[in-house]
Design an enzyme around this catalytic site. Structure first.
Site, PDB file in Angstrom:
ATOM      1  CB  CYS A 324      -1.281  -0.015   1.061  1.00 24.09           C
ATOM      2  SG  CYS A 324      -0.493   0.536   2.758  1.00 24.09           S
ATOM      3  CG  HIS A 369      -4.952   0.133   3.581  1.00 22.04           C
ATOM      4  ND1 HIS A 369      -3.629  -0.580   2.970  1.00 22.04           N
ATOM      5  CD2 HIS A 369      -6.068   1.244   2.872  1.00 22.04           C
ATOM      6  CE1 HIS A 369      -4.422  -0.850   1.540  1.00 22.04           C
ATOM      7  NE2 HIS A 369      -5.323  -0.116   1.671  1.00 22.04           N
ATOM      8  CG  HIS A 381      -7.245   0.434  -2.022  1.00 24.57           C
ATOM      9  ND1 HIS A 381      -7.021  -0.248  -1.069  1.00 24.57           N
ATOM     10  CD2 HIS A 381      -8.038   0.633  -2.792  1.00 24.57           C
ATOM     11  CE1 HIS A 381      -7.651  -1.141  -1.016  1.00 24.57           C
ATOM     12  NE2 HIS A 381      -8.349  -0.469  -2.169  1.00 24.57           N
TER      13      HIS A 381
END
Length: 407
Positions: A324, A369, A381
């Site tokens: 990420c 995240h 993402h």
């Protein structure tokens, strides 16, 4: 013709000498009784010694002259009480008092009174003056400094002011016009008087350089002034400018309005101001500020879209595979912005924004995240192992924390 003998002639001559001597003695005794050499009179006027005279008649004559002089100089209506005492005694080397000295000392022993006018403020006498005209001059002079050049000025005293005639005032306490106006212009002393006596009391009451007047003066007047109407600011959207940028396209200009107002002052100090009317003479023109609406980071979103489908790889930072934070770091570097490596570090850069404040190109941060917001409640993402870069809705993630605005 009868002839006298020499003896008879001698006796007659002796008798004449005796008679002449007796007459001379009687005359001398009378003279000495009148002149009384070495004898004089100490004179006291109203209990105060004023001098020594040879005879009371001299003092009586001097008093008549003095009364005429006083009436000529101080007015025919003056009155005074005088009590004369004569104390007979020997001179014993003392000199008789000169007539002018007698007059001066006698006057100093008299309380000479005359009719006059008293200026009173709330019952307290401020000043004694010679006549009613001087009293009116004094009151006008007190008002004048506070009402000059005032439009439609109404001038009044805060205290009850009276001008009253009094029959007996000590003449040295009665001011003429010049003296009275001098006190008004510089009221460093106030006359405190009664009908029979006047005492001057010092009064140095002042505030800063301002000396309080004898009577408080209230002035109500109108004034017309021009007051600026300050320009407003008007913001105008400009799609040719990038978001977050602004530009002044017009400085604008202040307007002007004419205001008529009523002003109340006490002793020259403004107490109240009330607007009576106002009229706009010139309308203000607003300052125009253009602000940009063109998104600042379309390249970030467009760059990110190019990598949809790239597989997730733990620790990946290239198009062969992203985690990420590797994905966001790579995309922002392509757009010219350097980000830290981990999601936790990236979650602290830039400016924190709430969900409702998000705009395209902001980072969106979740526990452990991170992704890129693309607008309309969506973000792009690299989700997790076994998945690839994709677009999701924020509503599918219940653990959204906040956004970070980097550019």
């Amino acid at each position: 013709m009868i002839k006298m003998s020499k003896g008879l002639k001698r006796r007659l001559l002796q008798n004449r000498l005796y008679v002449y001597s007796l007459i001379a003695l009687v005359a001398l005794a009378g003279f000495l009784a009148y002149v009384q050499p070495g004898v004089a009179y100490e004179v006291a006027v109203n209990g105060s010694t004023v001098g020594i005279v040879k005879r009371p008649s001299q003092m009586e004559k001097l008093l008549k002259e003095l009364d005429s002089e006083l009436r000529d100089t101080k007015g025919q209506e003056i009155t005074y009480d005088i009590n004369i005492e004569y104390i007979k005694g020997k001179l014993n080397g003392n000199d008789l008092t000169d007539a002018e000295d007698l007059k001066i000392k006698t006057v100093s022993s008299l309380d000479i009174k005359s009719p006059g006018y008293l200026i009173k403020s709330d019952g307290k006498v401020l000043m004694a003056v010679k006549d009613e005209a001087i009293a009116e001059n004094v009151l006008e002079a007190i008002k004048a400094p506070f009402s000059t050049s005032k439009q439609n000025a109404k001038v009044e005293f805060l205290q009850q002011v009276d001008v009253l005639k009094a029959e007996k005032i000590s003449v040295d306490k009665i001011f003429n016009n010049h003296q009275a106006l001098a006190v008004v212009k510089s009221p460093i002393s106030i006359a405190s008087v009664s009908r029979s006596n006047i005492n001057r009391d010092s009064s140095n009451e002042s505030t800063g350089d301002h000396i309080k007047p004898l009577i408080d003066v209230k002035v109500t007047y109108e004034e017309s002034v021009n007051i600026p109407i300050y320009r407003a600011e008007k913001r105008v959207a400009d799609s040719s400018m990038t978001e977050g940028t602004t530009k002044v396209t017009s400085e604008g200009e202040n307007g002007v309005k004419e205001v008529l107002r009523e002003v109340i002052e006490v002793n020259g100090e403004e107490i109240e101001k009330v607007t009576l009317s106002e009229q706009v003479i010139k309308n203000p023109e607003p300052k125009i500020i253009a602000y940009g609406t063109k998104p600042k980071t379309p390249s970030v979103v467009s760059i990110a879209r190019n990598y949809i489908g790239v597989p997730y790889r733990w620790g990946g930072t290239t198009p062969s595979g992203f985690d990420c934070s590797g994905f966001t770091q790579y995309v922002f570097r392509k757009a010219g912005v350097r980000l830290p490596r981990t999601s936790a570090e990236q979650g602290r850069v830039g400016t924190k924004v709430s969900r409702s404040e998000l705009r395209s190109g902001d980072l969106v941060y979740f526990p452990g995240h991170i992704g890129i917001y693309i607008g309309n409640g969506q973000f792009i993402h690299s989700p997790s192992p076994g998945k690839s870069v994709r677009i999701d809705s924020l509503s599918t993630r219940k653990n959204f924390l906040y956004g970070r605005r980097v550019i």
